[in-house]
Write an enzyme that holds these catalytic residues in place. Structure first.
Site, PDB file in Angstrom:
ATOM      1  N   THR A   1      56.649  21.829  28.291  1.00 40.03           N
ATOM      2  CA  THR A   1      58.039  21.523  28.655  1.00 40.03           C
ATOM      3  C   THR A   1      58.377  20.081  28.280  1.00 40.03           C
ATOM      4  OG1 THR A   1      57.669  23.005  30.559  1.00 40.03           O
ATOM      5  CG2 THR A   1      59.820  22.004  30.389  1.00 40.03           C
TER       6      THR A   1
ATOM      7  N   GLU B   1      48.215  24.503  29.272  1.00 38.46           N
ATOM      8  CA  GLU B   1      49.503  23.833  29.061  1.00 38.46           C
ATOM      9  C   GLU B   1      50.009  23.428  30.441  1.00 38.46           C
ATOM     10  OE1 GLU B   1      52.643  26.074  27.006  1.00 38.46           O
ATOM     11  OE2 GLU B   1      54.141  24.847  28.034  1.00 38.46           O
TER      12      GLU B   1
ATOM     13  N   LYS C   1      55.590  27.602  18.935  1.00 41.32           N
ATOM     14  CA  LYS C   1      55.648  28.450  20.134  1.00 41.32           C
ATOM     15  C   LYS C   1      56.851  29.370  20.020  1.00 41.32           C
ATOM     16  CE  LYS C   1      56.449  27.903  25.147  1.00 41.32           C
ATOM     17  NZ  LYS C   1      56.034  27.156  26.349  1.00 41.32           N
TER      18      LYS C   1
ATOM     19  N   ARG D   1      57.364  19.800  34.583  1.00 42.31           N
ATOM     20  CA  ARG D   1      58.514  20.283  35.344  1.00 42.31           C
ATOM     21  C   ARG D   1      58.544  19.759  36.759  1.00 42.31           C
ATOM     22  NH1 ARG D   1      57.987  26.707  33.574  1.00 42.31           N
ATOM     23  NH2 ARG D   1      57.700  26.230  31.369  1.00 42.31           N
TER      24      ARG D   1
HETATM   25  C1  3PG Z   1      56.347  28.732  29.332  1.00 42.06           C
HETATM   26  O1  3PG Z   1      56.970  27.705  29.504  1.00 42.06           O
HETATM   27  O2  3PG Z   1      55.624  28.907  28.360  1.00 42.06           O
HETATM   28  C2  3PG Z   1      56.547  29.822  30.325  1.00 42.06           C
HETATM   29  O3  3PG Z   1      56.823  29.353  31.571  1.00 42.06           O
HETATM   30  C3  3PG Z   1      55.456  30.848  30.239  1.00 42.06           C
HETATM   31  O4  3PG Z   1      55.026  31.374  31.445  1.00 42.06           O
HETATM   32  P1  3PG Z   1      55.683  32.632  32.167  1.00 42.06           P
HETATM   33  O5  3PG Z   1      56.103  33.629  31.143  1.00 42.06           O
HETATM   34  O6  3PG Z   1      54.562  33.155  33.010  1.00 42.06           O
HETATM   35  O7  3PG Z   1      56.812  32.070  32.939  1.00 42.06           O
END
Ligand code: 3PG
Length: 220
Positions: A75, A47, A135, A51
């Protein structure tokens, strides 16, 4: 393709992945290096978050240079971002949360989408549009494994990718839940390793994650 077929494809992608690294890239070159190190460790479904300014070009570059790696745009916050991701070759779309206008755009997208949600009400709204692969975000804040388990009763069709605070220590427990297809996270890509070009560490961490998936699947 119908949304049903696209959701079946989303389920297949996530189940096959088991662990999906979440990449936030500073440059195209860094994105390619991350993708290579992760793939060498055995993680070939990514993914890539939208960002950073380099994200869209990195997504395009990875898809062009490494066609065997599946790259989802992450995102995704708007219909425009969804379309731009499709245009550069994203394999699927992921959102951290999904207001109605975005959900409706994703429901019309020609590629699989994994819309993010955090509450039963939000999941029910997504399921009404045909989404059953979603998700769970931010999973650890929402109660983690207990949250996934509690959703399984009333929302029996729902399948999850659990993201947000998941790490090497907790991944296996999430994957043991029948409604969790996949976990996502950035634990195999800490900023210090990226800054120092420690790609061997990324590769090793990815390999450990791939082993966790193999073990979870073996036990299942
Ligand atoms: C996401 O957008 O899925 C998160 O950033 C997951 O990654 P993290 O828990 O390592 O920040």
């Amino acid at each position: 393709m119908t949304i049903e077929a696209l959701q079946n494809r989303a389920e297949q992608i996530l189940r096959n992945a088991g662990v999906m690294p979440v990449l936030t890239v500073d440059s195209v070159d860094q994105g390619l290096r991350m993708a290579d190190a992760l793939a060498e460790g055995g993680l070939k479904t990514l993914e890539l978050t939208l960002r950073t300014p380099a994200a869209m070009s990195a997504l395009a570059a990875i898809k062009k240079a490494r066609p065997d790696i599946l790259v989802g745009a992450g995102t995704v916050l708007s219909a425009d971002q969804a379309q731009a991701s499709i245009d550069v070759g994203a394999d699927f779309l992921v959102t951290p949360g999904t207001p109605a206008v975005l959900a409706e755009a994703l429901a019309k997208a020609p590629i699989p989408a994994v819309p993010g949600a955090a509450t039963p009400t939000e999941f029910i709204a997504l399921m009404a549009l045909g989404f059953r692969v979603c998700k769970l975000f931010p999973a650890s804040v929402l109660g983690g494994i207990a949250m996934a388990r509690n959703l399984a009763g009333p929302l029996a069709e729902l399948r999850l990718c659990a993201n947000g605070g998941v790490n090497e220590a907790s991944a296996a427990d999430y994957l043991a839940e029948p409604n969790v297809l996949c976990v996502g996270g950035s634990w195999m890509l800490p900023k210090s390793w990226l800054a120092n070009g420690e790609w061997d560490k990324v590769r090793n961490s990815a390999a450990k994650a791939a082993q966790i998936v193999a073990k979870a699947r073996g036990a299942g």
